[in-house]
Design an enzyme around this catalytic site. Sequence first.
Site, short mmCIF file in Angstrom:
data_model
loop_
_atom_site.label_atom_id
_atom_site.label_comp_id
_atom_site.label_asym_id
_atom_site.label_seq_id
_atom_site.Cartn_x
_atom_site.Cartn_y
_atom_site.Cartn_z
N ILE A 218 11.53 -5.84 34.49
CA ILE A 218 11.43 -7.02 35.36
C ILE A 218 12.58 -8.00 35.07
O ILE A 218 13.10 -8.63 35.98
CB ILE A 218 10.05 -7.71 35.16
N THR B 43 2.81 7.00 1.57
CA THR B 43 3.80 7.93 2.10
C THR B 43 4.81 8.38 1.04
O THR B 43 5.26 7.59 0.21
CB THR B 43 4.56 7.29 3.27
N THR C 207 5.97 -0.50 3.54
CA THR C 207 6.06 -1.85 4.11
C THR C 207 5.79 -2.86 3.00
O THR C 207 4.88 -2.65 2.21
CB THR C 207 5.04 -2.01 5.24
N THR D 265 0.68 8.36 12.99
CA THR D 265 1.29 8.44 14.33
C THR D 265 0.19 8.57 15.38
O THR D 265 -0.95 8.89 15.06
CB THR D 265 2.20 9.67 14.44
N GLU E 149 1.21 3.76 10.24
CA GLU E 149 -0.22 3.82 9.94
C GLU E 149 -0.90 4.99 10.66
O GLU E 149 -1.99 4.85 11.19
CB GLU E 149 -0.92 2.50 10.28
N PHE F 11 0.89 -1.15 0.00
CA PHE F 11 0.00 0.00 0.00
C PHE F 11 0.93 1.21 0.00
O PHE F 11 1.67 1.41 0.96
CB PHE F 11 -0.83 -0.09 1.27
#
Lengths: 388, 387, 248
Positions: free
Chosen positions: A338, A126, A158, A366, A364, A123
């Site tokens: 932890i 950007t 991506t 911010t 996707e 897709f």
Amino acid sequence: MNYDLPPEYNALRRMLREFITEEIAPVAKKIDEDSVVPPELIRRMGDVGFFGVPFPREYGGMGAGELGYCIMMEELNRVCPSVATIIGAHIGIGVMSLYLDGSKALQQKYMPDLCSGRKIAAFALTEPNAGSDAAGIQMRATLEGDSYILDGQKMWITNGPIADVINVLALTDPALGARGGATVFAVEREWAGYTPGKPESKMGLHGSPTSLLNFDEVRVPRENVVGQIGLGFVTFMKALDIGRASLGAATLGGAQASLEASIRWARTRQQFGRPIAHMQSIQFMIADMAAEIEALRALVYRTAWLIDNGRPFIKEAGMCKLLGSETASRCIDRALQIHGALGLSRDFTIERGFRDARISEIFEGTNEIQRIVIASELMQGVGVRIRP
Amino acid sequence: MDFSLTEEQTMFRDLFRDFAEKEVAKIAEHVDRSEEPPLDLYKKAAAQGFFGAPIPEAYGGVGIDWLSYTLLAEELGKHCLSTAVTIAIHTSLAAMSILDVGTEEQKQKHLPAMAAGEVIGAFALTEPDAGSDPGSLTTRADKVEGGYRLNGTKNWVSNAGLGGVMVVFASTHPGARHKGISAFVVANDAPGVMIGYREKTLGLRGMDIRTVYLEDCFVPEANRLNGENEGWAIVVRAFDRVRLTLAAVALGAAQTALALGVTFAAERKQFGVQIAHKQAMQNYVADTATDIEALRGLVRHAAWLAGSGQEFGRAASMAKYFGGRVAKDAANKMLQVHGGYGFSDEYAISRYYRDVRALRLLGGTDEIQRYVVARAAFEEKGLRIQP
Amino acid sequence: MRLLVLLRQLLDPAGMLVNRKAGKVFVNREEYMINPADKRALEAALQIKDATGAEVVAAAVGPARTEDALREARALGADRAILIKEDVAAPAGRFYEALCDSLGDVDLILTGDSALDTGEAVGPQLAEMVNMAFLGNAVQCALEGAVVRIVRRDVRDATQRAYNGVEADLPAVVTVTRSGPTPRYPHGGAIIEMYRDPEAVEIMTAADLGLDDSALQPAVVERGQSFPPEREFGKQMTVEEIAERMTP
């Protein structure tokens, strides 16, 4: 109110979890180190239906709707965010834009291969100067006879390096700009003039390739227009809206993995003569994680239900992405805390999780954009139109 | 109250800053990618006296005061956390422990070489099952004729592979927990010392962090630091020092993160304006800048306590705990300002994001620092709390 | 050609916790699975189907939840699934025998060599009851015309690495071990379909199979739970100790 999943979804989750545990978990570390997902794994995932979860059976999808898609993303991201991102970009926005607005002929041409994973979708929105401000795109598509000529550059795409079918947004009428003058085109990898760039070097998600895409006078036949001329921005925004819910599901899986790892470690690790599970600092981190995860789970699955039942969902989907990514980041951070310094070691999965989780607050849209989306939806109700 | 630096401190700061900007900044990215300790840089830093900055001149050091020393850590932390933490551990943990309790002979033997950077120091305390809880060491030092025989495994020993000396902690009185610990200065190449597996880590990738095996390693009595069973006092004071130093490193790192974010926000345009005009970005910047100034106050105050010979353990713990959080939040928020670019290795902010995370764990986790602070609070009421 | 695969559904041990002190098994998550050896028997049947086009019928005895196992079998590729819906701990052999009669022309029955929980093995007796040849402990199974061939571990070989092959004329009963063919994963869409199809699983009762009440009487009565003694940790021995032990 019925909070039980329908039985088919429990069965689906069980099968997916088994596949992911047996086939993906053992190679997740290697995927991060080698920065590549083995094609053989992609093929096997395709056979089981990973690449077409929400799409109809007639196209080779699972026919499992948004709910099934969310379940899959949760289970996948629990183990391997790189693979989850490849599939998320493929289904959630790549194929989704074709499925939402593509012509029947276009769907029949591409969707069977896409739903079975034999082909991968991307897709492309950007651009160097159009990130959060997606309306600022500059890529051009000029009509020439029966074809459009695409010229320009997309970035941070991506699946860019591996995509076979690329849904790309370009200006067909620059005078009108993105809103009203942009159109989506389905471009095939082999077409002359199209060249994906080299995968970017990133902090995390090493197995999910991201790159520039160069379009140098790529000739696209008119029938490969996805949706209507001039309404491409709407198509893309619709796909992004749906994608956000499943992204929330993915972050849910990531957060759950952090919690499970923390519980295991708190039980095993001894300090001051007893398991650190007895330390309140540790207990409270675990309790906070569990509470936040439960809230997220309720939100994600309710949003999936809204989508599957044709209700309005844009605000809730934005919330899934916002709350989910921040919950996942807080959870992996607590898990690292932890684990102590051992959590910094690349021999533990926590380190990889920490690098992988961060991008969810960014891609996707911010989280700042999500807040704007949510606020806009709320303010619209009182007649205030928000501009970002 | 005077918050300004003295003329001498200003001079030192300028010197450190100059070195850090000219020499350290340019190698930081390479250090992270190659995961190799920058040995050439260490030579240059040593030539400037940075490996022995707070060591008295009598032992080959520069003899700067505590506050100036934190300025060194801060300036190095601005550009390369691997370098800053390597020097902090060498100086605050190893060299200053010898300075603190060593005999004149021990000081003469080790400090000049350490101050010159020819011998890099390490601090071998942590064990697989004793991280935050050094009372449960299993490494044994058995008394033999003329000295001790050491057996055990130490892990997460920073600087262990850089070839130098280690201050090794071992139990000389098993069962007495921290009251039965003794410290020894052991050369890395001594018989019975095996430098093992190098940790691969999230950040600080230029650091050399290793597992060290001690197998029937003979250490002469002359190499014992402090008295037998008196190693714990060394640990406590070394931790105080390193916590303060790491807080200063955090202060430096947070400032660079902020600078990176501010620069980006001033350049990046979205929706027709620089994103600096967006309140969300402004809030991130304002919060971070405020945190940094608060941290600077804590660090300066703790350095003043240390420099004037007062008890500074509690202040160091506060500064370290707060510093780790501030640096982490700064990197996190400024990464967010960068958007997708922040996730790319092309932009330095992602390196800072990975590097600063260690500051909440090294030198005692956040949880331990808070315990230290709370312990001091309850001690005033005569109550001794357990972690 | 008709293949009948007998499945048992059991509690997934992953959701259980054994508490020795309390002498109890706690079920944290009540999740059920197909007995692993049975699942491999199903895979063997599906491979035969892939090769020959034979019809695969999956069957199970149990309460309503047993449907899940059968829907999974359908999703994996079984052509029919039959649930004998009886919530009893009765010996399943009687039901299977009756089912074979009712189906008619069953050429090959496949099932797991034993159940993971009870260790129960129905295969050998069932072969007697339905008067078929029996081949046990298969790790591979194939059809050639009217002959079934299996490969099994050769128990005469102490290294456990040798295998031998045996064959029988159809009809036959074959049991498959947990080392049998690796089960495939179903397509997720098939799972959804099989759960949404109300006719994916045919339901029968004892009465439908012409069985009377005697078939429903429990064969086993649970009196309680007990555990074998806990094993002690091994002791690490020094070379000297070993040498001492070995010295006669």
